[in-house]
Write a protein that holds these residues in place. Structure first.
Motif, PDB file in Angstrom:
ATOM      1  N   SER A 281       0.819  -1.224   0.000  1.00  0.00           N
ATOM      2  CA  SER A 281       0.000   0.000   0.000  1.00  0.00           C
ATOM      3  C   SER A 281       0.850   1.272   0.000  1.00  0.00           C
ATOM      4  N   SER A 282       1.889   1.288  -0.818  1.00  0.00           N
ATOM      5  CA  SER A 282       2.775   2.458  -0.889  1.00  0.00           C
ATOM      6  C   SER A 282       2.211   3.576  -1.770  1.00  0.00           C
ATOM      7  N   PHE A 283       1.271   3.230  -2.669  1.00  0.00           N
ATOM      8  CA  PHE A 283       0.785   4.204  -3.642  1.00  0.00           C
ATOM      9  C   PHE A 283      -0.737   4.149  -3.761  1.00  0.00           C
ATOM     10  N   ASP A 284      -1.301   5.259  -4.218  1.00  0.00           N
ATOM     11  CA  ASP A 284      -2.721   5.282  -4.551  1.00  0.00           C
ATOM     12  C   ASP A 284      -2.979   4.556  -5.869  1.00  0.00           C
ATOM     13  N   TYR A 285      -2.077   4.750  -6.831  1.00  0.00           N
ATOM     14  CA  TYR A 285      -2.229   4.147  -8.161  1.00  0.00           C
ATOM     15  C   TYR A 285      -0.912   3.512  -8.607  1.00  0.00           C
ATOM     16  N   VAL A 286      -1.033   2.394  -9.320  1.00  0.00           N
ATOM     17  CA  VAL A 286       0.114   1.795 -10.006  1.00  0.00           C
ATOM     18  C   VAL A 286      -0.289   1.633 -11.469  1.00  0.00           C
ATOM     19  N   VAL A 287       0.507   2.185 -12.369  1.00  0.00           N
ATOM     20  CA  VAL A 287       0.202   2.209 -13.802  1.00  0.00           C
ATOM     21  C   VAL A 287       1.202   1.352 -14.558  1.00  0.00           C
ATOM     22  N   MET A 288       0.702   0.595 -15.529  1.00  0.00           N
ATOM     23  CA  MET A 288       1.584  -0.127 -16.447  1.00  0.00           C
ATOM     24  C   MET A 288       0.969  -0.073 -17.841  1.00  0.00           C
ATOM     25  N   SER A 289       1.584   0.683 -18.722  1.00  0.00           N
ATOM     26  CA  SER A 289       1.032   0.922 -20.052  1.00  0.00           C
ATOM     27  C   SER A 289       1.823   0.171 -21.125  1.00  0.00           C
ATOM     28  N   GLN A 290       1.125  -0.697 -21.855  1.00  0.00           N
ATOM     29  CA  GLN A 290       1.694  -1.429 -22.994  1.00  0.00           C
ATOM     30  C   GLN A 290       2.930  -2.238 -22.600  1.00  0.00           C
ATOM     31  N   THR A 291       2.887  -2.837 -21.415  1.00  0.00           N
ATOM     32  CA  THR A 291       4.038  -3.593 -20.914  1.00  0.00           C
ATOM     33  C   THR A 291       3.659  -4.990 -20.445  1.00  0.00           C
ATOM     34  N   LEU A 292       2.435  -5.174 -19.985  1.00  0.00           N
ATOM     35  CA  LEU A 292       2.026  -6.444 -19.376  1.00  0.00           C
ATOM     36  C   LEU A 292       2.337  -7.645 -20.262  1.00  0.00           C
ATOM     37  N   GLN A 293       2.063  -7.517 -21.565  1.00  0.00           N
ATOM     38  CA  GLN A 293       2.209  -8.647 -22.482  1.00  0.00           C
ATOM     39  C   GLN A 293       3.669  -9.024 -22.737  1.00  0.00           C
ATOM     40  N   ALA A 294       4.591  -8.178 -22.303  1.00  0.00           N
ATOM     41  CA  ALA A 294       6.020  -8.456 -22.491  1.00  0.00           C
ATOM     42  C   ALA A 294       6.676  -9.025 -21.231  1.00  0.00           C
ATOM     43  N   MET A 295       5.892  -9.255 -20.184  1.00  0.00           N
ATOM     44  CA  MET A 295       6.422  -9.738 -18.924  1.00  0.00           C
ATOM     45  C   MET A 295       6.448 -11.274 -18.864  1.00  0.00           C
ATOM     46  N   ASP A 296       7.386 -11.814 -18.068  1.00  0.00           N
ATOM     47  CA  ASP A 296       7.495 -13.269 -17.925  1.00  0.00           C
ATOM     48  C   ASP A 296       6.249 -13.862 -17.265  1.00  0.00           C
ATOM     49  N   ARG A 297       5.777 -13.227 -16.179  1.00  0.00           N
ATOM     50  CA  ARG A 297       4.599 -13.712 -15.443  1.00  0.00           C
ATOM     51  C   ARG A 297       3.651 -12.546 -15.189  1.00  0.00           C
ATOM     52  N   PRO A 298       2.839 -12.204 -16.169  1.00  0.00           N
ATOM     53  CA  PRO A 298       1.922 -11.071 -15.979  1.00  0.00           C
ATOM     54  C   PRO A 298       0.941 -11.272 -14.836  1.00  0.00           C
TER      55      PRO A 298
ATOM     56  N   GLY B  12      -4.949  -0.215  -9.706  1.00  0.00           N
ATOM     57  CA  GLY B  12      -4.076  -0.443 -10.832  1.00  0.00           C
ATOM     58  C   GLY B  12      -4.708   0.089 -12.111  1.00  0.00           C
ATOM     59  N   ILE B  13      -3.875   0.550 -13.012  1.00  0.00           N
ATOM     60  CA  ILE B  13      -4.328   0.969 -14.343  1.00  0.00           C
ATOM     61  C   ILE B  13      -3.395   0.323 -15.351  1.00  0.00           C
ATOM     62  N   ILE B  14      -3.980  -0.332 -16.349  1.00  0.00           N
ATOM     63  CA  ILE B  14      -3.173  -1.110 -17.273  1.00  0.00           C
ATOM     64  C   ILE B  14      -3.691  -0.956 -18.696  1.00  0.00           C
ATOM     65  N   THR B  15      -2.798  -1.002 -19.663  1.00  0.00           N
ATOM     66  CA  THR B  15      -3.200  -1.026 -21.071  1.00  0.00           C
ATOM     67  C   THR B  15      -2.442  -2.146 -21.777  1.00  0.00           C
ATOM     68  N   PHE B  16      -3.102  -2.754 -22.770  1.00  0.00           N
ATOM     69  CA  PHE B  16      -2.453  -3.807 -23.547  1.00  0.00           C
ATOM     70  C   PHE B  16      -3.147  -3.967 -24.891  1.00  0.00           C
ATOM     71  N   PRO B  17      -2.441  -4.507 -25.909  1.00  0.00           N
ATOM     72  CA  PRO B  17      -3.070  -4.771 -27.200  1.00  0.00           C
ATOM     73  C   PRO B  17      -3.987  -5.985 -27.110  1.00  0.00           C
ATOM     74  N   ASN B  18      -5.131  -5.900 -27.791  1.00  0.00           N
ATOM     75  CA  ASN B  18      -6.130  -6.965 -27.755  1.00  0.00           C
ATOM     76  C   ASN B  18      -5.886  -7.964 -28.891  1.00  0.00           C
ATOM     77  N   MET B  19      -5.515  -9.183 -28.514  1.00  0.00           N
ATOM     78  CA  MET B  19      -5.210 -10.220 -29.507  1.00  0.00           C
ATOM     79  C   MET B  19      -6.457 -10.664 -30.269  1.00  0.00           C
ATOM     80  N   ALA B  20      -7.649 -10.376 -29.744  1.00  0.00           N
ATOM     81  CA  ALA B  20      -8.885 -10.810 -30.393  1.00  0.00           C
ATOM     82  C   ALA B  20      -9.440  -9.774 -31.368  1.00  0.00           C
ATOM     83  N   TYR B  21      -8.701  -8.699 -31.614  1.00  0.00           N
ATOM     84  CA  TYR B  21      -9.131  -7.677 -32.576  1.00  0.00           C
ATOM     85  C   TYR B  21      -9.426  -8.322 -33.932  1.00  0.00           C
ATOM     86  N   TRP B  22     -10.486  -7.867 -34.595  1.00  0.00           N
ATOM     87  CA  TRP B  22     -11.010  -8.579 -35.758  1.00  0.00           C
ATOM     88  C   TRP B  22     -10.004  -8.719 -36.900  1.00  0.00           C
ATOM     89  N   LYS B  23      -9.150  -7.722 -37.118  1.00  0.00           N
ATOM     90  CA  LYS B  23      -8.181  -7.830 -38.215  1.00  0.00           C
ATOM     91  C   LYS B  23      -7.170  -8.947 -37.942  1.00  0.00           C
TER      92      LYS B  23
END
Length: 205
Positions: free
Chosen positions: A76-93, A107-118
């Motif tokens: 509980s050191s922070f109010d928010y922990v952010v990780m943008s466009q990094t989760l998918q590159a981690m060994d153990r997300p 927590g706030i996180i962003t990642f690319p969606n593998m299920a995107y229609w294209k």
């Protein structure tokens, strides 16, 4: 500032504390410090990006996120922990997600969606791993080792007793959210952005 970072900035209350995991050159921390009086610290592994942070008087620690956060921060050191466009590159997300909510209330996180229609279309028709604007690398040189879909991420959150507070999906520019994206996010969203906390944690409005 990137459009996805602008969305994240809108979710963060003025005067709060923030840990930015994989902070890059410190753009988000710099903006929040100057505009919202946010007290932030960054974690980054790239030496050149760390130099950029230091030039802007941003507190930054050189760290490999795969090593976890235990050696740096207590519970509980922070109010928010952010990780943008990094989760998918981690060994153990999954473990890193747990760590985010150990040291932060939200927590706030962003990642690319593998299920995107294209991507689905490319894989279904050609039989090759998809290459899209949000996933531009070939299978053999991509830094992304744990790609997932919105449904994958939300299933993991249920398993980990994580409460999703907000979700939005945008295109590869991180700036456009269409009606189709809102109605069918797992099919038409290219980038997912989530805000979440532990079940049972009280988050003030």
């Amino acid at each position: 500032m990137r459009a996805d970072l602008a969305i994240i900035a809108d979710w963060i209350k003025p005067g709060s504390s923030l840990l930015d995991m994989g902070c890059g050159d410190g753009t988000l921390l710099n903006y929040l410090r100057d505009n919202s009086d946010v007290d932030g610290i960054g974690l980054e592994i790239d030496a050149q990006k760390i130099e950029s942070c230091i030039r802007d008087n941003i507190s930054v620690i050189q760290a490999d996120l795969n090593d976890g956060l235990e050696q740096y921060f207590s519970d509980s050191s922070f109010d928010y922990v952010v990780m943008s466009q990094t989760l998918q590159a981690m060994d153990r997300p999954d473990i890193l997600l747990e760590e985010m909510l150990r040291v932060g209330k939200q927590g706030i996180i962003t990642f690319p969606n593998m299920a995107y229609w294209k991507g689905r279309l490319q894989l279904g028709i050609s039989g090759f791993m998809p290459v899209t604007k949000s996933l531009p690398n070939n299978w053999f040189d991509t830094p992304n080792i744990h790609l997932c879909t919105l449904r994958d991420f939300e299933a993991l959150c249920r398993e980990k007793s994580i409460n999703i507070l907000e979700r939005t999906v945008v295109d590869h520019t991180h700036s456009k959210s269409t009606l189709l994206m809102r109605l069918f996010p797992n099919l038409f969203g290219e980038i997912a952005i989530y805000r979440f906390c532990r079940n049972g944690v009280q988050i003030s409005s």
